[in-house]
Design a protein around this motif. Sequence first.
Motif: not given
Length: 268
Positions: A160, A156-157, A153, A150, A144, A125-127, A129
């Motif tokens: 989005e 945050k996930i 996280r 996780s 996602s 997820f962090e990569e 964008g």
Amino acid sequence: MKLSTTNKTMFIPFIVAGDPYPDVTVELALALQQAGASILELGVPYSDPLADGPIIQRAAQRALKHEMTLKKAIELVSLMRKKGLKIPIILFTYYNPVLQLGEEYFFALARKNNVDGVLIPDLPFEESGHIRQLSEQSGLSFISLVAPTSRNRIKKIASEAQGFLYCVSSLGVTGIRDTLPNELYEFLAEVKAHSRVPVAVGFGISRSEQIQTLKDHCDGVVIGSALVQKIEQLADCLKQEETRKDALIEFQQYAQSLVEPLQCNEMR
């Protein structure tokens, strides 16, 4: 991606593009639509599938023998549409084939061929964008994944998430499991508390009893390995014109038998 507005929990089947033969994949997709599928997950065969267990790995090998590629899998979606497939189609592919094809070209091709969304399981997820941005610009939903690991996280996930949020039921690769983890239900409740899109659960779900238990805890159920194993069992009959029709009927009936618990279930 427009999801069904019915009050039934979504049935999200997974099959591999080109398995057991490219033209048969189209017929299998139509059979799944007839069986009540809400969304189709179309897997792209890959030689190093990190998230896939032995059943789906064998399906990928069968498809690769028929020279199925990412580009051909995307173009197969257009053929499905022409044959009458109306449900959303999510392309399940690993990142390396997307990178080799070219990220912008991949999304342009997906949009041209009426793909509704994309899921890339090996892209953290962090990569993601840039890919999520390209997906949004192309009008596709970027699906996602959220796993039990996780926990810190999830919020945050979920914030989005697009289309639906895919919850991995247990650690490890895809496959058929006899039981699901006891902590799964607590995990799903936590994800649903943060998610603004429907929450679907997959990995290891292969029995109607499991679906019966899960249906009150999620908005959709992803079934892959059980269906792919059935395709493997029917491969010879699906190959022959004279036996294909009966094999497709058997496949559709099998899919319907798995998801019977969803047929009269109301979403929470």
